[in-house]
Design an enzyme around this catalytic site. Structure first.
Site, PDB file in Angstrom:
ATOM      1  N   ASP A  72       0.842  -1.197   0.000  1.00 51.25           N
ATOM      2  CA  ASP A  72       0.000   0.000   0.000  1.00 51.25           C
ATOM      3  C   ASP A  72       0.880   1.251   0.000  1.00 51.25           C
ATOM      4  OD1 ASP A  72       0.941  -0.201   2.620  1.00 51.25           O
ATOM      5  OD2 ASP A  72      -0.905  -1.190   3.256  1.00 51.25           O
ATOM      6  N   ASP A  74       1.262   4.770   1.710  1.00 52.01           N
ATOM      7  CA  ASP A  74       0.839   5.697   2.762  1.00 52.01           C
ATOM      8  C   ASP A  74       1.347   7.088   2.444  1.00 52.01           C
ATOM      9  OD1 ASP A  74      -0.298   3.585   4.120  1.00 52.01           O
ATOM     10  OD2 ASP A  74       1.539   3.152   5.221  1.00 52.01           O
ATOM     11  N   ASP A 152      10.966   3.697  12.561  1.00 48.70           N
ATOM     12  CA  ASP A 152      11.819   2.683  13.180  1.00 48.70           C
ATOM     13  C   ASP A 152      13.193   2.516  12.531  1.00 48.70           C
ATOM     14  OD1 ASP A 152      10.508   1.614  10.998  1.00 48.70           O
ATOM     15  OD2 ASP A 152       9.572  -0.053  12.067  1.00 48.70           O
TER      16      ASP A 152
HETATM   17  P1  ATP Z   1       5.127  -3.687   5.320  1.00 46.73           P
HETATM   18  O1  ATP Z   1       3.917  -2.853   4.998  1.00 46.73           O
HETATM   19  O2  ATP Z   1       5.875  -4.207   4.165  1.00 46.73           O
HETATM   20  O3  ATP Z   1       4.782  -4.747   6.287  1.00 46.73           O
HETATM   21  P2  ATP Z   1       6.013  -1.273   6.510  1.00 46.73           P
HETATM   22  O4  ATP Z   1       7.362  -0.793   6.911  1.00 46.73           O
HETATM   23  O5  ATP Z   1       5.297  -0.490   5.461  1.00 46.73           O
HETATM   24  O6  ATP Z   1       6.161  -2.769   6.089  1.00 46.73           O
HETATM   25  P3  ATP Z   1       3.814  -0.610   8.175  1.00 46.73           P
HETATM   26  O7  ATP Z   1       3.306  -1.291   9.404  1.00 46.73           O
HETATM   27  O8  ATP Z   1       2.939  -0.508   6.989  1.00 46.73           O
HETATM   28  O9  ATP Z   1       5.151  -1.376   7.791  1.00 46.73           O
HETATM   29  O10 ATP Z   1       4.322   0.824   8.651  1.00 46.73           O
HETATM   30  C1  ATP Z   1       4.509   1.899   7.769  1.00 46.73           C
HETATM   31  C2  ATP Z   1       5.648   2.762   8.264  1.00 46.73           C
HETATM   32  O11 ATP Z   1       5.351   3.283   9.550  1.00 46.73           O
HETATM   33  C3  ATP Z   1       6.981   2.065   8.436  1.00 46.73           C
HETATM   34  O12 ATP Z   1       7.697   1.984   7.218  1.00 46.73           O
HETATM   35  C4  ATP Z   1       7.675   2.922   9.455  1.00 46.73           C
HETATM   36  O13 ATP Z   1       8.198   4.087   8.872  1.00 46.73           O
HETATM   37  C5  ATP Z   1       6.523   3.336  10.349  1.00 46.73           C
HETATM   38  N1  ATP Z   1       6.345   2.403  11.476  1.00 46.73           N
HETATM   39  C6  ATP Z   1       5.531   1.335  11.544  1.00 46.73           C
HETATM   40  N2  ATP Z   1       5.586   0.714  12.729  1.00 46.73           N
HETATM   41  C7  ATP Z   1       6.478   1.418  13.461  1.00 46.73           C
HETATM   42  C8  ATP Z   1       6.980   1.308  14.797  1.00 46.73           C
HETATM   43  N3  ATP Z   1       6.584   0.314  15.588  1.00 46.73           N
HETATM   44  N4  ATP Z   1       7.875   2.231  15.213  1.00 46.73           N
HETATM   45  C9  ATP Z   1       8.272   3.232  14.406  1.00 46.73           C
HETATM   46  N5  ATP Z   1       7.842   3.394  13.149  1.00 46.73           N
HETATM   47  C10 ATP Z   1       6.952   2.510  12.667  1.00 46.73           C
HETATM   48 MG    MG Z   2       3.245  -0.799   4.819  1.00 48.02          MG
END
Ligand code: ATP
Ligand code: MG
Length: 456
Positions: A72, A74, A152
């Site tokens: 997705d 964001d 993160d």
């Molecule tokens: P994927 O969607 O492939 O599982 P993602 O990194 O996009 O991985 P998401 O949960 O969609 O994971 O989170 C989007 C973004 O939000 C991350 O890339 C990160 O920048 C931030 N993020 C998510 N969870 C955390 C956390 N626990 N602490 C700090 N930042 C976070």
């Molecule tokens: Mg994501």
């Protein structure tokens, strides 16, 4: 002079330590704006037309840079949720703790988040933390720079502007991405204390991206793994589900194990990984799940957790029967015990728990092959999942492979063939089979016991 040269080659500005960001031009990052979803592009254009900053951020930018199709897109903006909402005809604010805006663009829903600020700044309300430093409230708006700092990993803090076609990089994320390294932003121990789920995210993302975890971050995971126990069970369930349905679950679990993380990390994993008996079954189940994810086929969380916990159910079922409990009540008791024990740490939602029980409860019923019962079983809403589960048990060697094959054939047969199959099983055949099993002392085996059971 050198600074100027470097900035011309690598970007507009030199990366500062928590200072000014590097602005990376298209020629260097190579992301095509067409790679974004239509919705996210239009949302960003509209926000920028209204005078706000807006970017695609996080996982989508990272995935585009490594050549993975993002799940997705964001969007992050400096507009407040209310300001963002007003830019669109179909948009609504959701969430209470930290509001985000959902913008509907045709079929697509784009999530728009206002830049978040540092918790604990002097001029903002301090974030509340628990005794271990875990952040309990985190709802302060901030600048883009602050927003980047509270993400993160460095590779997760990249912002792509499809209008200017630039990537904004505050933490040298692009360099880490090229080094295939997952590095925690800031001080790893503090960041893991703030939110221990980041430790699970590190393992999941490293497996997904095939990155290594940088040494400082890795050391911290080893030291602070126990803090996972401090995470609310419902959040742990969400994250665990993400890990298991990432398409890389086998690799994730291997990594957790390799780092010695699985002990403190999750009671469920302790159970799974320490039992060689169930290991083959679980590995088969996870490999199967990974294949399904990669083929784009749906995954049922109920099925997944049913497989992970099955071995524990078998153990308890066996113990209860040995203690004199009748087979079917013993199975139900074992199911409840296992789910209750797990619930303390990992809150499996009620719906998923219902699915798990349905799948488990079907298993002894496959042992009974007689006219009415077999047809009745086909009508069960969870029959297909139950059969898939049986086939896995057969593949792992826990039950006779012929049993799984029989049901597969029965499912796919026409009416006439089904009747013939049941006739071949017939009451006589069933009795003979039971007698054979009793004689061979197979009563110790789980499957053998259940053939004589009255099924609910
Ligand atoms: P994927 O969607 O492939 O599982 P993602 O990194 O996009 O991985 P998401 O949960 O969609 O994971 O989170 C989007 C973004 O939000 C991350 O890339 C990160 O920048 C931030 N993020 C998510 N969870 C955390 C956390 N626990 N602490 C700090 N930042 C976070
Ligand atoms: Mg994501």
């Amino acid at each position: 002079m050198i600074r100027k040269f470097i900035s011309q080659v690598f970007g507009h500005k030199l990366p500062g330590r928590g200072g000014e960001p590097t602005v990376i031009p298209h020629a260097r990052h190579g992301i095509r704006r067409e790679a974004l979803s239509n919705g996210s592009r239009r949302v960003i254009e509209t926000l920028q037309d209204n005078g706000y900053q807006a970017f695609v951020v996080g996982g989508a930018v990272r995935d585009l840079l490594v050549g993975i199709e993002p799940k997705d897109f964001d969007v992050a903006t400096d507009a407040t949720p209310e300001q963002a909402r007003q830019c669109f005809r179909r948009a609504r604010i959701i969430g209470r703790r930290f509001q985000i805006v959902h913008v509907m663009m045709g079929q697509e829903t784009v999530e728009v988040t206002t830049f978040r600020g540092h918790h604990g700044q002097q001029d903002t309300p301090r974030a509340q933390t628990d005794a271990q430093g875990r952040v309990l409230r985190d709802n302060v708006f901030g600048s883009q720079k602050e927003d980047a700092a509270r993400r993160d990993f460095t590779v997760n803090a990249l912002y792509y502007d499809p209008v200017a076609e630039t990537v904004i990089d505050y933490h040298q994320g692009l360099a880490d991405l090229e080094r295939k390294t997952l590095r925690m932003i800031g001080h790893p121990a503090t960041r893991c204390r703030e939110d221990p789920v980041r430790m699970l995210r590190a393992v999941r993302l490293a497996a997904k991206l095939d990155f290594s975890i940088d040494a400082d971050t890795l050391r911290t995971l080893g030291e602070l793994a126990g803090l996972i126990e401090n995470v609310p069970p419902s959040r742990l369930f969400d994250e665990m589900l993400k890990l298991l349905t990432s398409g890389h679950s086998v690799k994730c679990l291997q990594r957790l194990r390799a780092e010695g993380l699985h002990h403190g990390l999750l009671p469920l994993l302790d159970v799974i990984l320490e039992q060689s008996l169930g290991k083959r079954f679980v590995t088969l189940a996870l490999e199967n799940t990974d294949r399904r994810v990669r083929d784009g086929r749906p995954i049922s969380p109920g099925f997944l957790f049913a497989t992970l916990l099955w071995n524990e159910v078998l153990n308890q079922w066996e113990a209860l029967k040995t203690g004199g409990e009748r087979p079917i009540p013993a199975l139900y008791l074992a199911m409840d015990n296992v789910l209750d024990a797990q619930a303390e740490k990992l809150a499996i939602t009620r719906r998923v728990a219902g699915d798990i029980k349905d799948i488990w409860a079907l298993q002894p019923r496959f042992e009974l092959r007689s006219g009415k019962r077999s047809h009745g079983l086909l009508e069960q809403p969870r029959f297909k999942a139950g059969l898939d589960f049986l086939l896995l048990r057969a593949e792992s060697g826990e039950v006779d492979a012929a049993l799984g094959q029989w049901w597969l054939n029965f499912l796919n047969a026409d009416g006439e063939t089904r009747a013939a199959m049941l006739l071949a099983q017939g009451p006589g055949a069933e009795k003979k089979r039971r007698r054979r099993k009793r004689k061979s002392g197979a009563a110790a085996g789980v499957a053998a016991d259940t053939t004589t059971a009255e099924c609910p």
